[in-house]
Write an enzyme that holds these catalytic residues in place. Structure first.
Site, short mmCIF file in Angstrom:
data_model
loop_
_atom_site.label_atom_id
_atom_site.label_comp_id
_atom_site.label_asym_id
_atom_site.label_seq_id
_atom_site.Cartn_x
_atom_site.Cartn_y
_atom_site.Cartn_z
N GLY A 11 0.84 -1.19 0.00
CA GLY A 11 0.00 0.00 0.00
C GLY A 11 0.88 1.24 0.00
O GLY A 11 2.02 1.20 0.46
N GLN A 40 3.29 9.71 1.01
CA GLN A 40 4.53 8.91 1.07
C GLN A 40 5.47 9.16 -0.10
O GLN A 40 6.62 8.76 -0.06
CB GLN A 40 4.20 7.43 1.17
N CYS A 60 5.88 -0.34 7.19
CA CYS A 60 5.53 0.82 6.38
C CYS A 60 6.73 1.22 5.54
O CYS A 60 7.85 1.26 6.06
CB CYS A 60 5.13 1.96 7.32
N LEU A 61 6.51 1.53 4.29
CA LEU A 61 7.62 1.94 3.42
C LEU A 61 8.28 3.21 3.92
O LEU A 61 9.43 3.48 3.61
CB LEU A 61 7.12 2.15 1.98
N HIS A 68 -4.46 1.54 7.81
CA HIS A 68 -3.07 2.00 7.80
C HIS A 68 -2.88 3.14 6.78
O HIS A 68 -2.32 4.18 7.11
CB HIS A 68 -2.15 0.81 7.45
N GLU A 69 -3.37 2.93 5.57
CA GLU A 69 -3.20 3.95 4.53
C GLU A 69 -4.01 5.21 4.84
O GLU A 69 -3.56 6.33 4.61
CB GLU A 69 -3.58 3.40 3.16
N HIS A 76 -2.34 7.68 7.03
CA HIS A 76 -1.36 8.55 6.38
C HIS A 76 -1.99 9.85 5.92
O HIS A 76 -1.36 10.91 5.94
CB HIS A 76 -0.73 7.86 5.16
ZN ZN Z 1 2.52 3.24 5.77
#
Ligand code: ZN
Length: 162
Positions: A45, A50, A88-89, A130-131, A134
């Site tokens: 995701g 991000q 998480c990236l 989660h997304e 952000h």
């Molecule tokens: Zn994330």
């Protein structure tokens, strides 16, 4: 334009993203780029912020199915929870079990401009939460108990020489 993944503790990750105003060619290009960055980084995701684009949208691929959620809104969160390992990236190298609602109902606009309502459970529900976080300037470690957050962050700083 070439995008890089924004990594913690970049201040942008704390900002609230603005609604997407129109779905045009530029947005489609952005979405394609988001998928590219997500696959390149082996994530499931990715939210706009991000890659430094503060717009309310995210992409996901869960169990082989791709999702694009524009201006999502979580309408309902179940009151029963599960704890699942998340990463998480934007926080490479660390993971932690996060308490999330087992099911959510989300309303969003898809890539064709159609409004959709989706009831999600399991991994998909976790990913959406989660997304979605952000877009509101939150990351998964913000859900951890303070002492656990500190120890996860300590590990992160050590790994990245911060
Ligand atoms: Zn994330």
């Amino acid at each position: 334009m070439k995008y890089d993944v924004v990594v913690y503790p970049d201040e942008r990750l704390k900002l609230v993203s603005s609604p997407v105003e129109k779905i045009d060619e530029e947005l489609i290009d952005l979405i394609n780029e988001m998928f590219r960055v997500m696959y390149e980084s082996d994530g499931c995701g990715l939210a706009g912020v991000q890659i430094g684009v503060l717009q309310r949208l995210f992409v996901m691929e869960i169990k082989g199915k791709k999702y694009v959620m524009i201006n999502p809104e979580i309408l309902e969160r179940s009151r029963d929870y599960s704890f699942q390992e998340e990463g998480c990236l934007s926080l490479p190298g660390i993971g932690a079990e996060v308490k999330r609602s087992k099911r959510v109902t989300v309303k969003y606009t898809d890539i064709d401009g159609k409004e959709k309502i989706l009831k999600a459970a399991g991994l998909l529900a976790v990913c959406i939460q989660h997304e979605y976080d952000h877009l509101d300037g939150k990351v998964f470690i913000d859900h951890l108990p303070p002492d656990e957050k500190l120890s996860v962050l300590k590990n992160y700083r050590k790994q990245h020489n911060l």
